[in-house]
Enzyme design. Structure first.
Site, short mmCIF file in Angstrom:
data_model
loop_
_atom_site.label_atom_id
_atom_site.label_comp_id
_atom_site.label_asym_id
_atom_site.label_seq_id
_atom_site.Cartn_x
_atom_site.Cartn_y
_atom_site.Cartn_z
N GLY A 226 0.82 -1.02 0.09
CA GLY A 226 0.05 0.11 0.03
C GLY A 226 0.94 1.13 0.55
O GLY A 226 1.99 0.93 0.37
N HIS A 246 13.15 12.52 3.70
CA HIS A 246 13.94 13.38 3.26
C HIS A 246 13.56 13.37 1.69
O HIS A 246 14.36 14.03 1.65
CB HIS A 246 15.37 12.64 4.04
CG HIS A 246 15.71 11.68 2.30
ND1 HIS A 246 17.36 11.61 2.69
CD2 HIS A 246 15.00 11.24 1.97
CE1 HIS A 246 17.36 10.94 1.58
NE2 HIS A 246 16.60 9.98 1.50
#
Length: 347
Positions: A226, A246
């Site tokens: 998912g 990040h």
């Protein structure tokens, strides 16, 4: 540093790309691998790589000056410790990273940096007219190279990271966006009483590391599919986000943390594994990577204060940062303790 010294430093920084691209060419042609077998002349290397002798020799000579290659007494080119690291089969090598970092998709994006500074749109998107992960999804060869680069980057880190993320017996850890499951395998190996879930995007071809495959077979781990923007498997005690936040700007990173918060078991925590920027700006690798993430996908590296701000905005306590002896730190975001109901006064 004198004025002349500053000038020389600047010139070296400006022209460093020449060496970078020569290294890239050498790795693409397999020259470090050839020299790992035996010394070879430019003519022999040209024959092996189907290139022209004169331009190849000039590139090789530059790499000798750069101490990436060597020369023997006969004038043949020889491998060095640096070139060994550029061999594709070197167990501690960086050949995949060289090929990924310097391939055209990344490289040409830098040409649009000024435009990004003016418009705010990632330079990669300006260059390719699509977002980074969309481009990656439709480029199987580059996607495989990207995955290999990520695996190489984790190779020597996961053991140290696992030691910094203790799990209690009976706890479930969810490795969110965990790739091939190398960190999850290390975590479960270090904490034999814990169980784990590798949560990754649906992909046509996904291989988990052998250590995780064995844990899946033993019933201690499973894989679920998912998008973490839609939700995260519920009930986990610890959610690990290694090199995930990040990739995203603060808005999207906050959304990811919110999905984790909603899925965590009471008293759970999120463990972010990322580079933590220094406040005094003395460590160059973090700031360089921060700019790369900005160019590729509008992502960013963050300071400890940045992580705390993200976490508290998503309902977590301020961040607790632990150094790991690697370039990455463990940033722990814990949920506040649930409030206890006030006791009713006796009649």
């Amino acid at each position: 540093m004198s004025g002349d010294g500053v000038r020389r430093r600047l010139i070296g920084q400006i022209t460093a790309y020449r060496t970078s691209k020569c290294l890239y060419a050498a790795v693409e042609l397999g020259i470090p691998d050839l020299l790992a077998r035996r010394p070879m002349t430019a003519a022999e290397l040209a024959a092996e790589t189907r290139t022209e002798v004169d331009p190849l020799r000039r590139v090789l000579d530059h790499l000798v000056v750069a101490e990436a290659l060597g020369l023997d007494a006969s004038g043949a080119y020889v491998g060095t410790e640096a070139s060994r690291l550029l061999c594709r089969d070197a167990p501690d090598g960086i050949a995949n990273w060289v090929r990924c970092e310097l391939q055209e998709g990344y490289w040409h994006s830098w040409d649009r940096l000024v435009e990004q500074l003016r418009t705010g749109t990632p330079a990669f998107e300006l260059t390719h007219q699509e977002r980074f992960f969309e481009w990656l999804a439709r480029s199987p060869e580059i996607s495989d190279l990207f995955d290999a680069t990520m695996r190489d980057g984790s190779r020597d880190l996961d053991g140290g990271l696992a030691a910094a993320i203790p799990l209690r017996p009976g706890q479930t850890v969810v490795d969110v966006g965990g790739g091939d499951g190398s960190l999850l395998a290390a975590l479960l190996t270090a904490s034999p009483g814990a169980r784990g879930i590798l949560f990754e995007l649906p992909r046509e071809k996904t291989e988990v590391v052998p250590a995780l495959a064995a844990l899946i077979a033993a019933g201690r781990a499973r894989v679920e599919r998912g998008s973490f923007f839609d939700g995260v498997p519920p009930g986990g005690d610890v959610h690990v986000l290694k090199r995930v936040l990040h990739d995203w700007d603060d808005e999207r990173a906050s959304q990811i943390l919110g999905r984790c918060r909603d899925a965590l078991a009471p008293g759970g925590r999120v463990v972010v594994v990322d580079m933590v920027l220094d406040d005094d700006r003395r460590v160059p690798v973090g700031r360089s990577l921060d700019v790369l993430m900005m160019i590729l996908m509008a992502g960013r590296e963050r300071t400890a204060a940045d992580f705390s701000a993200l976490g508290t905005a998503a309902g977590f306590l301020p961040a607790h940062v632990t150094a790991t002896g690697t370039p990455l730190s463990v940033v722990e975001l814990s949920l506040p303790a649930p409030e206890r109901p006030e006791p009713h006064a006796g009649r």
